[in-house]
Scaffold this motif. Sequence first.
Motif, PDB file in Angstrom:
ATOM      1  N   GLY A 251     -13.668   0.711  -5.366  1.00 58.67           N
ATOM      2  CA  GLY A 251     -13.450   0.644  -6.806  1.00 58.67           C
ATOM      3  C   GLY A 251     -12.001   0.777  -7.235  1.00 58.67           C
ATOM      4  N   VAL A 252     -11.075   0.686  -6.290  1.00 60.80           N
ATOM      5  CA  VAL A 252      -9.654   0.792  -6.633  1.00 60.80           C
ATOM      6  C   VAL A 252      -9.152  -0.577  -7.109  1.00 60.80           C
ATOM      7  CG1 VAL A 252      -7.343   1.261  -5.699  1.00 60.80           C
ATOM      8  CG2 VAL A 252      -9.317   2.594  -4.916  1.00 60.80           C
ATOM      9  N   THR A 253      -8.309  -0.564  -8.131  1.00 59.54           N
ATOM     10  CA  THR A 253      -7.641  -1.797  -8.537  1.00 59.54           C
ATOM     11  C   THR A 253      -6.341  -1.911  -7.757  1.00 59.54           C
ATOM     12  OG1 THR A 253      -8.553  -1.694 -10.748  1.00 59.54           O
ATOM     13  CG2 THR A 253      -6.569  -3.031 -10.484  1.00 59.54           C
ATOM     14  N   LEU A 254      -6.199  -2.975  -6.996  1.00 63.78           N
ATOM     15  CA  LEU A 254      -4.949  -3.242  -6.290  1.00 63.78           C
ATOM     16  C   LEU A 254      -4.325  -4.457  -6.956  1.00 63.78           C
ATOM     17  CD1 LEU A 254      -6.133  -2.933  -2.560  1.00 63.78           C
ATOM     18  CD2 LEU A 254      -5.064  -1.171  -3.980  1.00 63.78           C
ATOM     19  N   ARG A 255      -3.140  -4.297  -7.526  1.00 64.79           N
ATOM     20  CA  ARG A 255      -2.526  -5.443  -8.199  1.00 64.79           C
ATOM     21  C   ARG A 255      -2.279  -6.582  -7.219  1.00 64.79           C
ATOM     22  NH1 ARG A 255      -0.749  -4.982 -13.513  1.00 64.79           N
ATOM     23  NH2 ARG A 255      -2.101  -3.442 -14.464  1.00 64.79           N
ATOM     24  N   ASP A 256      -1.947  -6.223  -5.965  1.00 60.34           N
ATOM     25  CA  ASP A 256      -1.831  -7.231  -4.917  1.00 60.34           C
ATOM     26  C   ASP A 256      -2.197  -6.582  -3.587  1.00 60.34           C
ATOM     27  OD1 ASP A 256      -1.263  -9.108  -3.063  1.00 60.34           O
ATOM     28  OD2 ASP A 256       0.808  -9.456  -3.681  1.00 60.34           O
ATOM     29  N   PRO A 257      -3.437  -6.846  -3.102  1.00 58.53           N
ATOM     30  CA  PRO A 257      -3.890  -6.216  -1.855  1.00 58.53           C
ATOM     31  C   PRO A 257      -2.938  -6.461  -0.686  1.00 58.53           C
ATOM     32  CG  PRO A 257      -5.701  -7.342  -2.927  1.00 58.53           C
ATOM     33  CD  PRO A 257      -4.466  -7.709  -3.709  1.00 58.53           C
ATOM     34  N   ALA A 258      -2.218  -7.563  -0.711  1.00 56.47           N
ATOM     35  CA  ALA A 258      -1.310  -7.862   0.397  1.00 56.47           C
ATOM     36  C   ALA A 258      -0.052  -7.000   0.348  1.00 56.47           C
ATOM     37  CB  ALA A 258      -0.919  -9.338   0.373  1.00 56.47           C
ATOM     38  N   ARG A 259       0.129  -6.284  -0.743  1.00 54.61           N
ATOM     39  CA  ARG A 259       1.343  -5.463  -0.855  1.00 54.61           C
ATOM     40  C   ARG A 259       1.040  -3.971  -0.986  1.00 54.61           C
ATOM     41  NH1 ARG A 259       5.262  -8.049  -5.106  1.00 54.61           N
ATOM     42  NH2 ARG A 259       3.375  -8.956  -5.983  1.00 54.61           N
ATOM     43  N   VAL A 260      -0.065  -3.544  -0.396  1.00 56.77           N
ATOM     44  CA  VAL A 260      -0.357  -2.115  -0.287  1.00 56.77           C
ATOM     45  C   VAL A 260      -0.716  -1.863   1.165  1.00 56.77           C
ATOM     46  CG1 VAL A 260      -1.924  -0.249  -0.922  1.00 56.77           C
ATOM     47  CG2 VAL A 260      -1.215  -1.918  -2.643  1.00 56.77           C
ATOM     48  N   ASP A 261      -0.032  -0.941   1.830  1.00 58.85           N
ATOM     49  CA  ASP A 261      -0.362  -0.638   3.217  1.00 58.85           C
ATOM     50  C   ASP A 261      -0.957   0.751   3.322  1.00 58.85           C
ATOM     51  OD1 ASP A 261       0.535  -3.104   3.920  1.00 58.85           O
ATOM     52  OD2 ASP A 261       1.808  -2.401   5.561  1.00 58.85           O
ATOM     53  N   VAL A 262      -2.047   0.837   4.049  1.00 55.61           N
ATOM     54  CA  VAL A 262      -2.757   2.105   4.225  1.00 55.61           C
ATOM     55  C   VAL A 262      -2.647   2.508   5.694  1.00 55.61           C
ATOM     56  CG1 VAL A 262      -4.980   3.269   4.075  1.00 55.61           C
ATOM     57  CG2 VAL A 262      -4.373   1.522   2.379  1.00 55.61           C
ATOM     58  N   ARG A 263      -2.075   3.666   5.940  1.00 53.24           N
ATOM     59  CA  ARG A 263      -1.966   4.164   7.313  1.00 53.24           C
ATOM     60  C   ARG A 263      -2.577   5.553   7.363  1.00 53.24           C
ATOM     61  NH1 ARG A 263       4.288   2.648   7.026  1.00 53.24           N
ATOM     62  NH2 ARG A 263       3.972   0.416   6.662  1.00 53.24           N
ATOM     63  N   GLY A 264      -3.850   5.633   7.068  1.00 57.41           N
ATOM     64  CA  GLY A 264      -4.497   6.937   7.079  1.00 57.41           C
ATOM     65  C   GLY A 264      -5.854   6.859   6.426  1.00 57.41           C
ATOM     66  N   VAL A 276       2.147  -2.735  -6.778  1.00 58.76           N
ATOM     67  CA  VAL A 276       2.613  -3.400  -5.552  1.00 58.76           C
ATOM     68  C   VAL A 276       3.602  -2.554  -4.747  1.00 58.76           C
ATOM     69  CG1 VAL A 276       2.249  -5.676  -6.552  1.00 58.76           C
ATOM     70  CG2 VAL A 276       4.504  -4.579  -6.740  1.00 58.76           C
ATOM     71  N   ASP A 277       3.717  -2.884  -3.469  1.00 62.61           N
ATOM     72  CA  ASP A 277       4.686  -2.265  -2.549  1.00 62.61           C
ATOM     73  C   ASP A 277       4.504  -0.764  -2.411  1.00 62.61           C
ATOM     74  OD1 ASP A 277       5.707  -4.752  -2.074  1.00 62.61           O
ATOM     75  OD2 ASP A 277       7.242  -4.602  -3.616  1.00 62.61           O
ATOM     76  N   VAL A 278       3.272  -0.375  -2.228  1.00 66.86           N
ATOM     77  CA  VAL A 278       2.951   1.045  -2.046  1.00 66.86           C
ATOM     78  C   VAL A 278       2.504   1.269  -0.606  1.00 66.86           C
ATOM     79  CG1 VAL A 278       1.304   2.863  -2.710  1.00 66.86           C
ATOM     80  CG2 VAL A 278       2.376   1.425  -4.475  1.00 66.86           C
ATOM     81  N   VAL A 279       2.979   2.369  -0.003  1.00 64.82           N
ATOM     82  CA  VAL A 279       2.547   2.758   1.348  1.00 64.82           C
ATOM     83  C   VAL A 279       1.841   4.104   1.252  1.00 64.82           C
ATOM     84  CG1 VAL A 279       3.283   3.344   3.689  1.00 64.82           C
ATOM     85  CG2 VAL A 279       4.450   1.510   2.442  1.00 64.82           C
TER      86      VAL A 279
END
Length: 456
Positions: A251-264, A276-279
Amino acid sequence: MTDNLHIVVLAAGSGTRMGSAHPKVLAPLGEWPLLRHVVATAETLEPTQIHVVCGAGVEQIRTALGYLAVNWVEQPQPLGTGDAVAAAMDAIPDHAQVLVLYGDVPLVRPRTLTHLLTTAASDGMAILTTELAEPAGYGRIVRDAAGGVAAIVEDKDLAADQRTIREINTGLMVAPAAHLRDWLARLSNDNAQGEYLLTDCIAMAVADHRPVVADPAETVAETQGINDRRDLACAERVYQQRRNDDLLAAGVTLRDPARVDVRGRIEVGRDVLIDVDVVLEGEITLGDGVHIEAGCVIRHSVIGDGGRVMAHTVVEHAHLATECQVGPFARIRPGTELGHRARIGNFVETKNASVGASTKVNHLSYVGDAALGTGVNIGAGVITCNYDGANKHVTTIGDDAFVGSNSELVAPVEIGAGATIAAGTTLTKAAPPNQLSLTRKEQVAVDNWRRPKKNR
Ligand code: UD1
Ligand code: CA
């Protein structure tokens, strides 16, 4: 099915194409080294035991991943995949089913392996395959006239008319232990690579009238091996797409899924929005309605309901209660705890600091090793001088205190509740509650002073 399953993970290859000083299986994918992903996937199958075959670099691998609950096997020389599996067979009983995985094929999904295991007859083999438009470099599935699997032929050993076969061996396969032991013992290294090839067992199984099935993987991406940095980058994108799909599904809104990285591992409430551009790294909790603006890095932190992390902010090992606002351009360092509606503004650094509810540190400050009460106002450019060159000291600020701009609070020091500190004060002693404290040179005006003028 998982009654007596032994999983052998091959990780002894040299990995020269990575051009790294470290073993390939320690290369990072998301939050973990490659090998840990494979072992985690293997664990979901609840095997009797997982065996990891390492070669050169075993020390580094065990230093990094020694906590994994696996049987570490050493293959002294990289003499081929057949030799690698043979190294693990000592610890595997005859009645086991052996599943071979690769330490550098990290994206394979549990459901694909479950399918492979169910496809294999109890006395036969199953090979995970895929079709590639450009199969060069891979072992090919060679079929007999009736369409059954006859052999796997390695790329370098292919006859001219076999080169066009697009059905390839991903390397992942299942075999019955007793037979496998026998086949491995009979391998020769008389082939183009001069190696003991696990894949030669297929023709042996066919000769022994054991059933051999090819099981096509559902997606090509999950079978992708990592040989060089380009492969690693591609795998990271596949992995991130999966993680982002999880966030979207939650249910999260990602403005651009290709520009959010999840490492956890991320736990989310409702109506979270990530720009965008969130780690996002480590264990993170984002409460209801949390809004992460562009360019933020968040590690191991909790952001309470209604929190807003404004653009270009770094938050590490911090706990933000409900409705906090931090940033833009803030650095929230480990040990920061913000109370309800606390605000940390631009170019502010906090470390090991508890900040009470509704307290504001809005501009250009450093707040370290400090305890701030509720409703405190910290003016622009206030610095806690927490470090004397040897030791760290604590600054304590009571509720509703007001600290004027550009003050230095030389710790250890305490400011009482309701105290006012005048702008530009260098505070070295306790400031009593509800009083004005100041250190300030008297202001003078100089007569007859003329501002220098440029000569024209
Ligand atoms: C292997 C398969 C090939 C398949 C391809 C898929 C064999 C003989 N060939 O080829 O059919 O299409 O994978 O990517 O199995 N390893 C060891 N010890 C060794 C050699 C390799 O542990 O002595 C490990 C490597 O670390 C790697 C895996 O085995 O995880 C595969 O080795 P690699 O050299 O990449 O095999 P390929 O020649 O690519
Ligand atoms: Ca390979």
